[in-house]
Design a protein around this motif. Sequence first.
Motif, mmCIF file in Angstrom:
data_model
loop_
_atom_site.group_PDB
_atom_site.id
_atom_site.type_symbol
_atom_site.label_atom_id
_atom_site.label_comp_id
_atom_site.label_asym_id
_atom_site.label_seq_id
_atom_site.Cartn_x
_atom_site.Cartn_y
_atom_site.Cartn_z
ATOM 1 N N VAL A 44 0.804 -1.231 0.000
ATOM 2 C CA VAL A 44 0.000 0.000 0.000
ATOM 3 C C VAL A 44 0.836 1.280 0.000
ATOM 4 O O VAL A 44 0.283 2.372 -0.097
ATOM 5 C CB VAL A 44 -0.986 0.021 1.187
ATOM 6 N N TYR A 47 0.138 4.221 -2.330
ATOM 7 C CA TYR A 47 -1.129 4.938 -2.146
ATOM 8 C C TYR A 47 -1.234 5.642 -0.792
ATOM 9 O O TYR A 47 -2.239 6.296 -0.515
ATOM 10 C CB TYR A 47 -2.306 3.951 -2.242
ATOM 11 N N ILE A 48 -0.228 5.509 0.035
ATOM 12 C CA ILE A 48 -0.340 5.897 1.443
ATOM 13 C C ILE A 48 -0.707 7.378 1.633
ATOM 14 O O ILE A 48 -1.409 7.716 2.587
ATOM 15 C CB ILE A 48 0.934 5.502 2.209
ATOM 16 N N PHE A 51 -4.546 8.178 1.919
ATOM 17 C CA PHE A 51 -5.340 7.719 3.051
ATOM 18 C C PHE A 51 -5.450 8.807 4.117
ATOM 19 O O PHE A 51 -4.445 9.367 4.546
ATOM 20 C CB PHE A 51 -4.745 6.460 3.683
ATOM 21 N N TRP A 57 -6.224 2.137 3.920
ATOM 22 C CA TRP A 57 -5.836 1.078 2.982
ATOM 23 C C TRP A 57 -6.830 -0.072 3.011
ATOM 24 O O TRP A 57 -7.203 -0.611 1.974
ATOM 25 C CB TRP A 57 -4.417 0.576 3.289
#
Length: 144
Positions: A44, A47-48, A51, A57
């Motif tokens: 993940v 993409y962190i 968030f 996630w």
Amino acid sequence: MYFVNEQHELNFASVLMMHPNARTNVEYRSACYILAVPMIFEKVEYYIDDFKSPVGWMLRYLEWQEDFKDEWKGDREERHPDHEAWIDRKPYDLSNSMIQLGKLALNLWTGYDDFNLMRCLASLDKDNVHVARCAIDVRLGLIR
């Protein structure tokens, strides 16, 4: 605090910088600890920044999973022509043990109901059972 390896500890320090309230909030801290597990973090990490919380996630994954189930309610033997496109939209590939740790993080975060502790523990290897125990202790405020 138990860490699977040095990378887990480094990931945890990074995640704490992104979520500074985890220093005083046990819900955040336990979720950050699970997010930092190397097998999860590496899936993940890209993409962190998207968030808003350390459980984002898992929420993203569960949303995709729910949309996928809704779209493919029909005969499981039939393949819809767009099946591969749906699979390609999966945000990241998580193993069962990663999903179970994610559900544990959600349960410790908000009391997420679709979680079974014994199913979670049965899916984990020895190191990750220690992770689950430590995350629970963090959430209870027994470990800082």
